[in-house]
Design an enzyme around this catalytic site. Sequence first.
Site, PDB file in Angstrom:
ATOM      1  N   LYS A  11       0.821  -1.212   0.000  1.00  0.00           N
ATOM      2  CA  LYS A  11       0.000   0.000   0.000  1.00  0.00           C
ATOM      3  C   LYS A  11       0.869   1.283   0.000  1.00  0.00           C
ATOM      4  O   LYS A  11       2.071   1.221   0.297  1.00  0.00           O
ATOM      5  CB  LYS A  11      -0.957  -0.044   1.196  1.00  0.00           C
ATOM      6  CG  LYS A  11      -1.950  -1.224   1.089  1.00  0.00           C
ATOM      7  CD  LYS A  11      -3.067  -1.108   2.107  1.00  0.00           C
ATOM      8  CE  LYS A  11      -4.058  -2.261   1.944  1.00  0.00           C
ATOM      9  NZ  LYS A  11      -5.236  -2.113   2.830  1.00  0.00           N
ATOM     10  N   TYR A  51     -11.947  -2.028  -5.261  1.00  0.00           N
ATOM     11  CA  TYR A  51     -12.573  -2.240  -3.953  1.00  0.00           C
ATOM     12  C   TYR A  51     -14.102  -2.188  -4.022  1.00  0.00           C
ATOM     13  O   TYR A  51     -14.751  -1.906  -3.013  1.00  0.00           O
ATOM     14  CB  TYR A  51     -12.058  -1.204  -2.948  1.00  0.00           C
ATOM     15  CG  TYR A  51     -10.686  -1.541  -2.376  1.00  0.00           C
ATOM     16  CD1 TYR A  51     -10.519  -2.623  -1.502  1.00  0.00           C
ATOM     17  CD2 TYR A  51      -9.571  -0.789  -2.692  1.00  0.00           C
ATOM     18  CE1 TYR A  51      -9.277  -2.934  -0.974  1.00  0.00           C
ATOM     19  CE2 TYR A  51      -8.314  -1.100  -2.164  1.00  0.00           C
ATOM     20  CZ  TYR A  51      -8.181  -2.174  -1.303  1.00  0.00           C
ATOM     21  OH  TYR A  51      -6.961  -2.491  -0.764  1.00  0.00           O
ATOM     22  N   PHE A  59     -16.197   3.288   5.145  1.00  0.00           N
ATOM     23  CA  PHE A  59     -14.777   3.552   4.886  1.00  0.00           C
ATOM     24  C   PHE A  59     -14.415   3.520   3.399  1.00  0.00           C
ATOM     25  O   PHE A  59     -13.255   3.719   3.036  1.00  0.00           O
ATOM     26  CB  PHE A  59     -13.889   2.587   5.681  1.00  0.00           C
ATOM     27  CG  PHE A  59     -14.055   1.121   5.347  1.00  0.00           C
ATOM     28  CD1 PHE A  59     -13.357   0.530   4.296  1.00  0.00           C
ATOM     29  CD2 PHE A  59     -14.901   0.324   6.098  1.00  0.00           C
ATOM     30  CE1 PHE A  59     -13.496  -0.809   4.002  1.00  0.00           C
ATOM     31  CE2 PHE A  59     -15.052  -1.027   5.814  1.00  0.00           C
ATOM     32  CZ  PHE A  59     -14.350  -1.596   4.758  1.00  0.00           C
ATOM     33  N   ARG A  87      -3.167 -14.877   3.939  1.00  0.00           N
ATOM     34  CA  ARG A  87      -3.990 -14.124   4.904  1.00  0.00           C
ATOM     35  C   ARG A  87      -3.431 -14.290   6.324  1.00  0.00           C
ATOM     36  O   ARG A  87      -3.377 -13.334   7.099  1.00  0.00           O
ATOM     37  CB  ARG A  87      -5.450 -14.592   4.863  1.00  0.00           C
ATOM     38  CG  ARG A  87      -6.207 -14.281   3.590  1.00  0.00           C
ATOM     39  CD  ARG A  87      -6.519 -12.825   3.392  1.00  0.00           C
ATOM     40  NE  ARG A  87      -7.332 -12.256   4.433  1.00  0.00           N
ATOM     41  CZ  ARG A  87      -7.921 -11.061   4.342  1.00  0.00           C
ATOM     42  NH1 ARG A  87      -7.782 -10.325   3.245  1.00  0.00           N
ATOM     43  NH2 ARG A  87      -8.630 -10.590   5.318  1.00  0.00           N
ATOM     44  N   THR A  93      -6.660  -7.363   9.827  1.00  0.00           N
ATOM     45  CA  THR A  93      -6.790  -6.090   9.107  1.00  0.00           C
ATOM     46  C   THR A  93      -6.225  -4.926   9.927  1.00  0.00           C
ATOM     47  O   THR A  93      -5.543  -4.053   9.393  1.00  0.00           O
ATOM     48  CB  THR A  93      -8.283  -5.826   8.785  1.00  0.00           C
ATOM     49  OG1 THR A  93      -8.798  -6.968   8.098  1.00  0.00           O
ATOM     50  CG2 THR A  93      -8.459  -4.587   7.937  1.00  0.00           C
ATOM     51  N   ARG A 104       1.436  -7.251   8.751  1.00  0.00           N
ATOM     52  CA  ARG A 104       0.721  -6.058   9.217  1.00  0.00           C
ATOM     53  C   ARG A 104       1.170  -5.634  10.608  1.00  0.00           C
ATOM     54  O   ARG A 104       1.148  -4.440  10.936  1.00  0.00           O
ATOM     55  CB  ARG A 104      -0.785  -6.296   9.153  1.00  0.00           C
ATOM     56  CG  ARG A 104      -1.310  -6.184   7.715  1.00  0.00           C
ATOM     57  CD  ARG A 104      -2.719  -6.652   7.562  1.00  0.00           C
ATOM     58  NE  ARG A 104      -3.299  -6.213   6.292  1.00  0.00           N
ATOM     59  CZ  ARG A 104      -4.480  -6.618   5.843  1.00  0.00           C
ATOM     60  NH1 ARG A 104      -5.202  -7.479   6.552  1.00  0.00           N
ATOM     61  NH2 ARG A 104      -4.951  -6.192   4.689  1.00  0.00           N
ATOM     62  N   ASN A 114      -2.279  -0.294   6.608  1.00  0.00           N
ATOM     63  CA  ASN A 114      -1.936  -1.615   7.153  1.00  0.00           C
ATOM     64  C   ASN A 114      -0.980  -2.387   6.249  1.00  0.00           C
ATOM     65  O   ASN A 114      -0.982  -3.617   6.232  1.00  0.00           O
ATOM     66  CB  ASN A 114      -3.204  -2.418   7.488  1.00  0.00           C
ATOM     67  CG  ASN A 114      -4.114  -2.620   6.288  1.00  0.00           C
ATOM     68  OD1 ASN A 114      -3.827  -2.130   5.207  1.00  0.00           O
ATOM     69  ND2 ASN A 114      -5.199  -3.350   6.480  1.00  0.00           N
ATOM     70  N   HIS A 117      -2.201  -5.672   1.130  1.00  0.00           N
ATOM     71  CA  HIS A 117      -3.484  -6.298   0.801  1.00  0.00           C
ATOM     72  C   HIS A 117      -3.225  -7.777   0.531  1.00  0.00           C
ATOM     73  O   HIS A 117      -2.161  -8.155   0.056  1.00  0.00           O
ATOM     74  CB  HIS A 117      -4.063  -5.653  -0.467  1.00  0.00           C
ATOM     75  CG  HIS A 117      -5.219  -6.403  -1.061  1.00  0.00           C
ATOM     76  ND1 HIS A 117      -6.509  -6.229  -0.623  1.00  0.00           N
ATOM     77  CD2 HIS A 117      -5.268  -7.354  -2.032  1.00  0.00           C
ATOM     78  CE1 HIS A 117      -7.314  -7.044  -1.310  1.00  0.00           C
ATOM     79  NE2 HIS A 117      -6.581  -7.723  -2.174  1.00  0.00           N
ATOM     80  N   GLU A 128      -8.734 -10.211  -8.933  1.00  0.00           N
ATOM     81  CA  GLU A 128      -7.763  -9.164  -8.593  1.00  0.00           C
ATOM     82  C   GLU A 128      -6.494  -9.271  -9.444  1.00  0.00           C
ATOM     83  O   GLU A 128      -5.923  -8.260  -9.865  1.00  0.00           O
ATOM     84  CB  GLU A 128      -7.435  -9.234  -7.106  1.00  0.00           C
ATOM     85  CG  GLU A 128      -8.639  -8.852  -6.241  1.00  0.00           C
ATOM     86  CD  GLU A 128      -8.407  -9.047  -4.744  1.00  0.00           C
ATOM     87  OE1 GLU A 128      -9.342  -8.803  -3.982  1.00  0.00           O
ATOM     88  OE2 GLU A 128      -7.278  -9.433  -4.353  1.00  0.00           O
TER      89      GLU A 128
END
Length: 139
Positions: A11, A51, A59, A87, A93, A104, A114, A117, A128
Site C-alpha cells: 500500500k 474495492y 470507509f 492471509r 486487518t 501487518r 496496514n 493487501h 484481482e
Amino acid sequence: MANNITLTIIKPYAVHEGLAGEIFDRITKTGYKIIALKQVHLTKKQAEIFYSVHKGKDFYDALTDYMSSGPIIASILEKNNAVEDYRKFIGSTDPVKAKNGTLRKIYGFSLSKNAVHGSDSDKNAEIEANFFFSGLERY
Ligand code: ADP
Ligand code: MG
C-alpha cells in the site's frame, strides 16, 4: 491444496517509506513465488473498481482516496494454499490486533495504512490478478 495464486498489494504508505524490498524479502523467504510484479498509481476510479466489494461501507471513500494517493506495488504470488496461508501471514486487518511476526504487525501503521493487501478467496484472487495483470505479464 494444490499450488494456487493470491494477489498482494504493497500500500502507498509502505511504498513511500521504502519498505517494499524488505516485505518482498519476507514473502519470498516464506516460500511464495513472484509470478507478476508492477508499481502503479491507481486513479480514484480504478481504486473504486478494485474495492467495489466495499461500495456503500462508511470507509469506502477514504479507502479509495488512500489507495489512489500514491504509487502501490501489486504482485501475484504462487504457493501451495496461497490465499489462506497469505492471509495468515499478513495478519488481522487492524495492525494493532495482528499477531507478532505478521506483515501487518511488523509494517502496519493503522487500519488504513496496514501495509499490505491479500486476496480473501481463490475467486477474488483471480479477479484481482486479472485487474492488474495481462497474461503476458505473468511468468
Ligand atoms: P482486509 O484488507 O483485511 O481484507 P477488508 O477487505 O475488510 O480487510 O477491508 C479492505 C481495507 O479497507 C482494509 O485493508 C483496511 O485498510 C480498510 N478498512 C477496513 N475496515 C476499515 C474501517 N472500519 N475503517 C477504515 N478502514 C478500513
Ligand atoms: Mg479484503
